[in-house]
Motif scaffolding. Structure first.
Motif, mmCIF file in Angstrom:
data_model
loop_
_atom_site.group_PDB
_atom_site.id
_atom_site.type_symbol
_atom_site.label_atom_id
_atom_site.label_comp_id
_atom_site.label_asym_id
_atom_site.label_seq_id
_atom_site.Cartn_x
_atom_site.Cartn_y
_atom_site.Cartn_z
ATOM 1 N N LEU A 250 39.739 73.530 35.907
ATOM 2 C CA LEU A 250 38.863 74.272 35.002
ATOM 3 C C LEU A 250 38.297 73.369 33.910
ATOM 4 N N ALA A 251 39.115 72.451 33.405
ATOM 5 C CA ALA A 251 38.644 71.534 32.364
ATOM 6 C C ALA A 251 37.503 70.658 32.877
ATOM 7 N N ILE A 252 37.629 70.183 34.101
ATOM 8 C CA ILE A 252 36.588 69.335 34.676
ATOM 9 C C ILE A 252 35.350 70.153 34.996
ATOM 10 N N GLN A 253 35.552 71.354 35.546
ATOM 11 C CA GLN A 253 34.412 72.205 35.889
ATOM 12 C C GLN A 253 33.614 72.638 34.664
ATOM 13 N N THR A 254 34.278 72.813 33.540
ATOM 14 C CA THR A 254 33.583 73.244 32.320
ATOM 15 C C THR A 254 33.035 72.069 31.518
ATOM 16 N N GLY A 255 33.246 70.856 32.013
ATOM 17 C CA GLY A 255 32.612 69.688 31.405
ATOM 18 C C GLY A 255 33.333 69.095 30.218
ATOM 19 N N ILE A 256 34.615 69.406 30.014
ATOM 20 C CA ILE A 256 35.362 68.747 28.932
ATOM 21 C C ILE A 256 35.538 67.271 29.311
ATOM 22 N N PRO A 257 35.032 66.337 28.504
ATOM 23 C CA PRO A 257 35.077 64.919 28.881
ATOM 24 C C PRO A 257 36.443 64.289 28.616
ATOM 25 N N VAL A 258 37.441 64.733 29.347
ATOM 26 C CA VAL A 258 38.796 64.211 29.174
ATOM 27 C C VAL A 258 38.815 62.738 29.570
ATOM 28 N N ALA A 259 39.435 61.902 28.751
ATOM 29 C CA ALA A 259 39.530 60.483 29.082
ATOM 30 C C ALA A 259 40.701 60.213 30.016
ATOM 31 N N ARG A 260 41.826 60.863 29.750
ATOM 32 C CA ARG A 260 42.996 60.747 30.615
ATOM 33 C C ARG A 260 43.605 62.133 30.792
ATOM 34 N N ILE A 261 44.103 62.402 31.993
ATOM 35 C CA ILE A 261 44.832 63.641 32.215
ATOM 36 C C ILE A 261 45.862 63.371 33.306
ATOM 37 N N GLU A 262 47.120 63.305 32.904
ATOM 38 C CA GLU A 262 48.210 62.890 33.773
ATOM 39 C C GLU A 262 49.212 64.024 33.964
ATOM 40 N N LEU A 263 49.610 64.233 35.210
ATOM 41 C CA LEU A 263 50.635 65.223 35.542
ATOM 42 C C LEU A 263 51.979 64.537 35.736
ATOM 43 N N LEU A 264 53.011 65.080 35.110
ATOM 44 C CA LEU A 264 54.391 64.665 35.368
ATOM 45 C C LEU A 264 55.139 65.896 35.854
ATOM 46 N N ASN A 265 55.784 65.816 37.023
ATOM 47 C CA ASN A 265 56.569 66.963 37.443
ATOM 48 C C ASN A 265 57.879 67.005 36.661
ATOM 49 N N ALA A 266 58.652 68.053 36.843
ATOM 50 C CA ALA A 266 59.844 68.260 36.007
ATOM 51 C C ALA A 266 60.818 67.090 36.117
ATOM 52 N N GLU A 267 60.981 66.560 37.327
ATOM 53 C CA GLU A 267 61.897 65.430 37.518
ATOM 54 C C GLU A 267 61.437 64.210 36.725
ATOM 55 N N GLN A 268 60.114 63.967 36.712
ATOM 56 C CA GLN A 268 59.604 62.809 35.989
ATOM 57 C C GLN A 268 59.722 63.002 34.476
ATOM 58 N N VAL A 269 59.501 64.230 33.983
ATOM 59 C CA VAL A 269 59.664 64.488 32.551
ATOM 60 C C VAL A 269 61.115 64.232 32.139
ATOM 61 N N LYS A 270 62.050 64.683 32.958
ATOM 62 C CA LYS A 270 63.473 64.441 32.668
ATOM 63 C C LYS A 270 63.762 62.946 32.594
#
Length: 474
Positions: A250-270
């Motif tokens: 949705l952020a990309i479709q609405t044109g928000i010019p995000v510079a970085r957007i990274e996903l960490l799953n629960a295991e990686q956050v831990k």
């Protein structure tokens, strides 16, 4: 870690190799190194592939050095492998047929900066951190950030991208021109500093991502960007991976010019919490960065917070303080080391692999991958450049446990097949090297492989440039 790689490659004739090394010793003196330790260092790999060292290493200092190495090796049909900082992940710097490694780290000069045109000319051994330090006083920066402090020549050769690619693109979009040493030692110039051209074949992009199999890059002209007035980092937790991915779409479709957007799953956050001493909620997490004026960054952050709330996002916090931003992104860049710390031991290894799918399929691919890990009883935290549909698995295995290793290889094979079935690719940014050759035929078809072989033969008829990489030998 080791796995078998089939190859039809043959080593050079012993007398030919001796002639080449003798000639190189006469030309380079103590800049030719044949010690076992240095040779093995120049074949270091973080895959399950065996380390295959070259027969010698030459420390190049200028373009003429590369040309002389290539001419001597070509005359004796000895392989030549370019080496930047050795951070590639699929065996790109291995020497399966032996030969000579050309170490480019001393070719580390910034030759020219054209601030008014937002470009610069550099040697291939310049690293991204060194370049940005050089540019800082001029208000400029080079945005491609693969995490490791890689050389720009190596980043070009592997078509690197990283955390900033969602806004600034990959190396493919940020290299204007190259100078490349071809198989007879002469120089190919692939373009100019002009921002666009329709003059002839697009040779620049032919060499970007070629992993040193078509020639050796000796000079680069690259795009630069102005350092934003304001930079804000943000973190937002989600109940599910699907919710985080939907917020990204949705952020990309609405044109928000995000510079970085990274996903960490629960295991990686831990893992990051434990290693980097953070206290993030141990649920799927998005790390973001916004660039622009103070007003633009505030508006971007507010707009994303609203979208996140619609997609099940929880706490959303953002900061413009450099120390807070640095701490957050350092934790992301230390993901590999945080995973390694989850399971200490001399026989425990971590192998990073990646795939990329259309972002509409990212949630499906990640959730199915997590299900596979549970079924196979494997540990592999996940991080993703979700704005691009690219994610990485850091698989942890006991290399002395054959049964666990077999499960690990099954998982990695299924991961690639899943991504390809979803219209994606076997690698978004790690490259093919040796490790992923077997997936190219299914992804692109035999006709594409034949075309690649034809290009390889046309530009490197003796097959001396990094043989055994990308396209399997017939």
């Amino acid at each position: 870690m080791a796995t078998t790689i089939s190859s039809n490659l043959t080593r050079p004739e012993p007398q030919a190799l001796k002639r080449a090394i003798d000639a190189l010793a006469a030309r380079f003196g103590n800049r030719l190194v044949t010690s076992q330790a240095v040779r093995e260092q120049h074949a270091h790999t973080t895959t399950w592939l065996p380390t295959q060292p070259p027969d010698a290493v030459v420390m190049a200092q200028e373009t003429a050095d590369i040309q002389d190495v290539v001419r001597i090796c070509a005359a004796n049909r000895v392989p030549v492998i370019a080496f930047g900082t050795g951070t590639s992940l699929e065996g790109q710097v291995n020497a399966p047929a032996g030969g000579v490694c050309v170490d480019l780290r001393d070719m580390n000069k910034v030759l020219a900066v054209h601030a008014e045109d937002l470009d610069c000319v550099i040697q291939p051994g310049v690293t991204r951190k060194a370049l940005n330090e050089h540019l800082r006083d001029q208000g400029l920066f080079f945005p491609i950030d693969p995490g490791a402090d890689a050389s720009l020549g190596g980043m070009t050769s592997t078509r690197a991208s990283g955390t900033n690619a969602v806004r600034y693109g990959t190396m493919r979009e940020n290299v204007l021109a190259l100078k490349v040493v071809r198989g007879d030692g002469e120089i190919i110039t692939t373009g100019t500093r002009a921002k666009k051209s329709s003059a002839g074949y697009d040779l620049t992009h032919l060499f970007i991502g070629a992993e040193g199999t078509l020639g050796i890059i000796s000079e680069l002209t690259i795009r630069l960007r102005g350092i934003p007035d304001t930079i804000a980092a943000a973190a937002c937790s989600f109940e599910t991976v699907r919710g985080a991915c939907q917020a990204t779409i949705l952020a990309i479709q609405t044109g928000i010019p995000v510079a970085r957007i990274e996903l960490l799953n629960a295991e990686q956050v831990k893992a990051c919490n434990n290693y980097s001493k953070l206290s993030l909620p141990e649920t799927p997490l998005l790390l973001l960065e916004f660039h622009g004026s103070e007003v633009e960054v505030a508006e971007q952050s507010k707009n994303f917070r609203d979208i996140a709330a619609e997609c099940g996002g929880g706490d959303f916090s953002w900061t413009t303080k450099p120390e807070d931003r640095t701490r957050l992104w350092q934790a992301r860049h230390d993901a590999y080391w945080s995973v390694k710390a989850l399971r200490p031991g001399d026989s425990i290894g971590v192998v990073a692999t990646d795939v990329c799918v259309p972002i509409s399929r990212l949630a499906d691919c990640v959730t199915e991958t997590e299900d596979d890990l549970k079924r196979l009883n494997l540990l592999s935290p996940i991080v993703g450049h979700v704005g691009d549909g690219n994610f990485h698995c850091s698989l942890v295995c006991d290399v002395d446990n054959k049964e666990e290793m077999a499960r690990g290889e099954e998982f990695m094979h299924r991961l690639v097949e899943r991504a390809q079935a979803m219209g994606g690719t076997c690698t978004g940014e790690h490259g093919i090297g040796q490790g992923k050759q077997k997936y190219l035929k299914a992804e692109l078809g035999p006709e594409a492989l034949d075309a690649m072989r034809a290009l390889k033969h046309a530009l490197d008829p003796q097959n001396i440039f990094n043989p055994g990489k990308i396209v399997p030998a017939i």
